[in-house]
Design a protein around this motif. Structure first.
Motif, PDB file in Angstrom:
ATOM      1  N   PHE A  37       0.826  -1.137   0.006  1.00 13.98           N
ATOM      2  CA  PHE A  37      -0.084  -0.050   0.178  1.00 13.98           C
ATOM      3  C   PHE A  37       0.904   1.162   0.067  1.00 13.98           C
ATOM      4  N   ILE A  41       1.625   4.382  -2.798  1.00 15.71           N
ATOM      5  CA  ILE A  41       1.371   5.850  -2.425  1.00 15.71           C
ATOM      6  C   ILE A  41       2.662   6.868  -2.689  1.00 15.71           C
ATOM      7  N   GLN A 176      -0.205   0.620   9.765  1.00 12.44           N
ATOM      8  CA  GLN A 176       0.033   1.924   9.423  1.00 12.44           C
ATOM      9  C   GLN A 176       1.700   2.212   9.252  1.00 12.44           C
ATOM     10  N   GLN A 294      -9.972  12.309   7.141  1.00 17.28           N
ATOM     11  CA  GLN A 294      -8.358  11.613   7.116  1.00 17.28           C
ATOM     12  C   GLN A 294      -7.840  12.221   5.721  1.00 17.28           C
ATOM     13  N   GLN A 295      -8.827  11.883   4.520  1.00 18.81           N
ATOM     14  CA  GLN A 295      -8.043  12.523   3.295  1.00 18.81           C
ATOM     15  C   GLN A 295      -8.062  14.072   3.145  1.00 18.81           C
ATOM     16  N   ASN A 300      -2.317  13.381   1.256  1.00 20.37           N
ATOM     17  CA  ASN A 300      -1.898  12.842   0.239  1.00 20.37           C
ATOM     18  C   ASN A 300      -1.304  14.029  -1.048  1.00 20.37           C
ATOM     19  N   MET A 303       1.890  13.096   0.086  1.00 20.49           N
ATOM     20  CA  MET A 303       2.516  11.762  -0.114  1.00 20.49           C
ATOM     21  C   MET A 303       2.580  11.470  -1.651  1.00 20.49           C
ATOM     22  N   PHE A 400       0.148  14.644  11.184  1.00 21.08           N
ATOM     23  CA  PHE A 400      -0.618  13.652  10.706  1.00 21.08           C
ATOM     24  C   PHE A 400      -0.139  12.226  10.982  1.00 21.08           C
ATOM     25  N   THR A 436      -9.364   9.173  -1.462  1.00 21.77           N
ATOM     26  CA  THR A 436      -7.858   9.481  -1.889  1.00 21.77           C
ATOM     27  C   THR A 436      -7.877   9.492  -3.434  1.00 21.77           C
TER      28      THR A 436
HETATM   29  C1  BGC Z   1      -3.820   7.012   4.698  1.00 23.28           C
HETATM   30  C2  BGC Z   1      -2.909   7.222   3.237  1.00 23.28           C
HETATM   31  C3  BGC Z   1      -1.726   8.206   3.419  1.00 23.28           C
HETATM   32  C4  BGC Z   1      -0.726   7.539   4.493  1.00 23.28           C
HETATM   33  C5  BGC Z   1       0.386   8.346   4.728  1.00 23.28           C
HETATM   34  C6  BGC Z   1      -2.600   6.417   5.601  1.00 23.28           C
HETATM   35  O1  BGC Z   1      -3.454   6.227   6.900  1.00 23.28           O
HETATM   36  O2  BGC Z   1      -4.818   6.348   4.699  1.00 23.28           O
HETATM   37  O3  BGC Z   1      -3.936   7.976   2.526  1.00 23.28           O
HETATM   38  O4  BGC Z   1      -1.015   8.127   2.409  1.00 23.28           O
HETATM   39  O5  BGC Z   1      -1.357   7.234   5.626  1.00 23.28           O
HETATM   40  O6  BGC Z   1       1.117   7.776   5.740  1.00 23.28           O
END
Ligand code: BGC
Length: 514
Positions: A37, A41, A176, A294-295, A300, A303, A400, A436
């Motif tokens: 994942f 990203i 995470q 969160q988004q 992002n 990211m 974040f 996202t």
């Molecule tokens: C989010 C992602 C993000 C990532 C960054 C995740 O919890 O869902 O969208 O890019 O964290 O560390």
């Protein structure tokens, strides 16, 4: 990590057992799911800032970027819908795949879903590495997305079912953590391949095959979870498996709780209809809003597009990729902070502190960009101001990483009663993937049209979500999942939705705040 003795069932009960190598292996497999994942990203932003890649697949963007200085707004030099589709198509595919994955995971087991995820992802990585045209590139991305949809649906479920209850929270953030390591690895790979004379982008994209291979092989060799075996009527095998993973023949209590839980959840024939009942309104609303918020933190933007953003700020190619490595590293280390404090200080403190810190940085970056580029988009950052922007972005990423990053996945997974837990989790995954996708698709256009105001736009959302947490998100720290209804019942706003009979009279009263 070898913890002996009893395992807390999370409801005051102690199950027998210890942390066995099986559980550790399950953690590693889950971690590779997170790596996949995260790698995705992190990789696309770097690749889309490589000249050779742009020249080959997006020549108009390349031409626009080269001619931008002096004539065209800095804000718009990367705007191109095909280019953003390259990044965001993956998340649309993941969103759709996660619904299929949830049916596969239930009917055929977690292992099958993980294997499908790994294999499809692998094919996507090969297609991307070998891409000759935009079509191959996008089809490859879609296959990667399907792989992610399957992996993100099944791996966390697998993990939380294999894990002893006491370790479930830490393991959740472990996922995470692995995501952030994946992002960081991708940043490093991009930095390395950008130095290659040619085909650097191919190597970046093809290297996604490495975590996919590890995950596929892991999934083939791993057993299925006791819960899934019971769900599919294989009780004897389930009991043997439980004995094996807990390292003791004495698993009677946990086994009978699993059988009971499975019986209760099988009575609910339509979890999707059930979750719409008024008594589940608090969980439903929070499960939709947390991934949305969160988004909308705008994470992002950094990211996916950090190298592009830093180039927009006038950093050289190398410095842009290096800056992405720096933000990636901050992301990894700040996640550790969250693992260490989340069960001590609680979720709310992290949410609130993280929100305020993010807001302050967003205002700072917005003001900085406004003062240099103004509305016209013409201007150049001095070295000092560029470094100040980088520092502010790092402080934002850290905030974040110890708040909305891990909590965005943890909180929705711990607030549902068993009968709607899997439906709730699917909503969480799909809302997250959808937004996202939206941010991935719209960011470069938003930057072009909203200019520095984009940072204030996300800041406004952060203010709103921080206020929302303050008023509407109860503290769930140390609350056994089975007693979560008491937290909702005690809440000033949500309490009225929870019927009295949903809160067992035999339980002691809870004293959690908010
Ligand atoms: C989010 C992602 C993000 C990532 C960054 C995740 O919890 O869902 O969208 O890019 O964290 O560390």
């Amino acid at each position: 990590m070898a913890v002996g003795g009893g395992i807390s069932a999370g409801n005051g009960k102690q199950y027998e057992g210890r942390v066995t190598p099986f559980v550790v292996v399950a953690c590693l497999v889950a971690a590779t799911g997170g790596l996949i994942f995260g790698y995705d990203i992190g990789i696309s932003g770097g690749v889309t800032s490589m000249d050779e890649f742009l020249q080959k697949f997006f020549p108009t963007v390349y031409a626009k970027q080269k001619n931008a200085t002096g004539h065209e707004s800095q804000y718009c030099k990367f705007e191109n819908h095909m280019l953003t589709l390259f990044t965001s198509s993956l998340y649309l595919a993941a969103l759709i795949a996660s619904f299929f994955a949830s049916a596969t995971t239930r009917k055929f087991g977690r292992k099958i879903s993980m294997t499908i995820g790994g294999v499809v992802f692998l094919i996507g990585a090969i297609l991307n590495g070998a891409a000759m045209n935009v079509a191959m590139l996008i089809i490859g991305r879609i296959l990667l997305g399907v792989g992610i949809g399957y992996a993100n649906q099944s791996v966390p479920v697998y993990l939380s079912e294999m894990a002893p209850p006491k370790l479930r929270g830490a393991l959740n953030i472990g996922f995470q953590m692995a995501t952030t390591i994946g992002i960081f690895a991708a940043n490093l790979v991009n930095y390395g391949t950008a130095q290659m004379k040619e085909n650097g982008w191919r190597v970046s994209l093809a290297l996604a095959a490495a975590p996919a291979l590890i995950m596929t092989i892991g999934a083939i060799f791993l057993p299925d979870t006791p819960n899934s075996l019971i769900e599919r009527g294989l009780k004897d095998q389930a009991k043997e498996m439980l004995q094996k993973i807990r390292g003791t023949p004495n698993v009677h209590d946990e086994f009978s709780d699993l059988v009971d839980a499975s019986a209760v959840s099988q009575q609910v024939r339509h979890p999707w209809k059930t979750i719409l009942e008024p008594k589940y309104r608090p969980q439903l609303i929070i499960t939709c809003l947390i991934p949305l918020f969160q988004q909308l933190t705008g994470i992002n933007v950094i990211m996916f597009y950090a190298p592009v953003l830093f180039k927009t700020l006038g950093f050289e190619d190398d410095a842009s990729l290096m800056s992405a490595v720096v933000t990636g590293l901050v992301n990894v280390f700040a996640t550790v902070v969250s693992i260490l404090v989340v069960d001590r200080f609680g979720r709310r403190v992290l949410f609130l502190e993280g929100g305020i810190q993010m807001l302050a940085c967003q205002i700072g970056v917005g003001v900085l960009i406004a003062s240099v580029f103004g509305v016209s988009g013409n201007g150049t950052f001095s070295k000092g101001l560029g470094n100040l922007a980088l520092a502010l972005i790092c402080i934002y990423v850290a905030a974040f990483a110890w708040s909305w990053g891990p909590l965005g996945w943890l909180v929705p997974s711990e607030i549902h009663p068993m009968e709607i837990r899997s439906a709730g989790q699917s909503i969480n995954v799909s809302v997250n993937m959808f937004f996202t996708f939206v941010i991935g698709q719209l960011f470069l256009s938003m930057l072009c049209h909203m200019k520095f105001g984009l940072f204030f736009f996300f800041g406004g959302w952060v203010l709103l979500m921080t206020a929302f947490v303050y008023f509407f998100v109860p503290e769930t720290r140390n609350v056994p999942i089975e007693e979560m209804n008491r937290v909702w019942k005690a809440h000033w706003f949500w309490g009225k939705y929870i019927p009295d009979d949903a809160v067992g009279l035999s339980h002691k009263s809870s004293d959690h705040d908010a």
